[in-house]
Enzyme design. Structure first.
Site, mmCIF file in Angstrom:
data_model
loop_
_atom_site.group_PDB
_atom_site.id
_atom_site.type_symbol
_atom_site.label_atom_id
_atom_site.label_comp_id
_atom_site.label_asym_id
_atom_site.label_seq_id
_atom_site.Cartn_x
_atom_site.Cartn_y
_atom_site.Cartn_z
ATOM 1 C CE LYS A 258 14.598 -47.039 17.606
ATOM 2 N NZ LYS A 258 13.761 -48.250 17.519
ATOM 3 C CG ASP A 259 14.789 -41.486 18.457
ATOM 4 O OD1 ASP A 259 14.104 -42.313 17.827
ATOM 5 O OD2 ASP A 259 14.814 -41.422 19.697
ATOM 6 N NE ARG B 148 12.568 -50.777 11.540
ATOM 7 C CZ ARG B 148 12.617 -51.799 12.376
ATOM 8 N NH1 ARG B 148 12.804 -53.019 11.919
ATOM 9 N NH2 ARG B 148 12.459 -51.616 13.673
ATOM 10 N NE ARG B 149 10.406 -52.552 15.905
ATOM 11 C CZ ARG B 149 10.574 -51.648 16.865
ATOM 12 N NH1 ARG B 149 9.543 -50.934 17.289
ATOM 13 N NH2 ARG B 149 11.760 -51.458 17.407
ATOM 14 N NE ARG C 7 4.443 -42.168 20.775
ATOM 15 C CZ ARG C 7 4.308 -40.834 20.758
ATOM 16 N NH1 ARG C 7 3.347 -40.283 20.049
ATOM 17 N NH2 ARG C 7 5.146 -40.065 21.432
ATOM 18 N NE ARG D 12 6.209 -47.715 23.520
ATOM 19 C CZ ARG D 12 6.648 -47.468 22.294
ATOM 20 N NH1 ARG D 12 6.816 -48.466 21.458
ATOM 21 N NH2 ARG D 12 6.920 -46.238 21.900
ATOM 22 C CB CYS E 34 11.823 -41.113 11.128
ATOM 23 S SG CYS E 34 10.766 -39.657 11.091
#
Length: 325
Positions: free
Chosen positions: A81-82, A138-139, A156, A162, A249
């Site tokens: 996905k990156d 997106r989330r 980040r 996190r 992205c």
């Protein structure tokens, strides 16, 4: 003389897990010894800056792809996905690992002890105005509807960083990719996974992609032979949709392909406005013999139903816009 294949990767714990997994699979085939080469990217150097301010997710792959083109490494391992939908000329994705759980996971502070929670359980536990950490537009776009009173805050850093911020009280919950948590043996921290039809994952989520030069025939043939067929088909479907819709992205685009035992494909996709006022969803069915056709078909449906206007508005939006990380 024995030739060593050099595997380029980032230095994060998750990236190293991915690279070591590929290394072990290649060496098990006996084709060549492998060496892992850690390459620090701009995305790693600028850990606290919002991705939209520093150029988006491709900052996690650019230096690695440059090293691949210059012959400093022989193959590169990425979270699929990156990767940009259009790869640099001369490079291609030659293999993928089996797809892990593609869903997004909600994680609450460890002291809460919440696990296997349903969406209703999570909503009740978080209360009406939770602070939810995520660096994914997106989330945020999709979850506004599930948690209408939530404050979505950027976060980040690597997974452990996190989690420390969460447990220190900076957030009431995090939303992270379930695949990364499982791969780092942090699956026990998952409080609940979001159903795919509630929060459609990022294209390629849960898939590890292996990139090499197009002229490296021996490496290409080996990677194709060891590639997971189901994950490869799913990634081709989802990347075809992104290419056809003109996404990227930093756009609120979700896409997830399921494959039946008979080779039939189902693709669910959505485009959601930043504040979740408008959402366009589409579902399509196809065959594994032509994965790209399904991605293009569903993209056409999304655009016909108004997804283009939503994406244009997002591109013109002048507020903070996190990338899907």
């Amino acid at each position: 003389m024995t030739v060593t294949w050099r595997i380029g990767t980032r230095g994060s714990a998750l990236a190293l897990w991915q690279a070591h997994t590929v290394k072990a699979r290649l060496e098990a085939l006996g084709v060549a010894p492998c060496e892992i080469v850690v390459i620090r990217t701009d995305g790693d150097r600028l850990q606290e800056a919002p991705l939209s301010d520093i150029g988006g997710k491709r900052l996690f792959v650019k230096e690695i792809e440059d090293a691949l083109l210059e012959g400093e490494i022989d193959l590169a391992v990425h979270s699929a996905k990156d990767m940009a939908v259009t790869l640099p000329v001369g490079l291609h994705i030659a293999g993928v690992l089996p797809r892990a759980d593609a869903r997004d996971a909600v994680v609450v502070p460890e002291a809460r002890g919440l696990s296997d929670a349903t969406l209703a359980d999570l909503a009740g536990a978080l209360g009406p105005t939770p602070r939810i950490g995520t660096s994914s537009v997106r989330r945020v776009a999709q979850l506004h509807r599930q948690f209408p009173g939530a404050e979505f805050l950027p976060v980040r850093g690597n997974v452990d960083t996190r989690l420390r911020k969460l447990d220190a009280g900076e957030y009431d919950a995090l939303v992270l990719a379930a695949a990364g948590l499982h791969r780092l043996d942090r699956g026990s921290r998952i409080s609940g996974c979001l159903p795919v039809d509630v929060c459609i994952p990022a294209p390629g989520q849960g898939i590890v992609a292996i990139e090499c030069r197009e002229d490296a025939d021996d490496i290409t043939q080996t990677l194709v032979a060891m590639s997971d067929a189901a994950a490869d088909v799913a990634l081709r479907v989802e990347r075809a949709l992104v290419a056809a819709i003109g996404g990227g992205c930093q756009l609120p685009l979700g896409a997830h392909c399921r494959q039946g035992e008979d080779g039939s494909l189902e693709l669910l996709a959505c485009v959601t406005s930043i504040e979740s006022e408008h959402e366009v969803r589409a579902i399509g069915f196809g065959d594994a013999s032509d994965p790209e056709a399904l991605g293009e078909q569903v993209a056409e449906r999304l655009l016909a139903d108004g997804a283009g206007a939503i994406l244009d508005a997002v591109r013109e939006y002048d507020g903070p816009l996190p990338a899907d990380e």
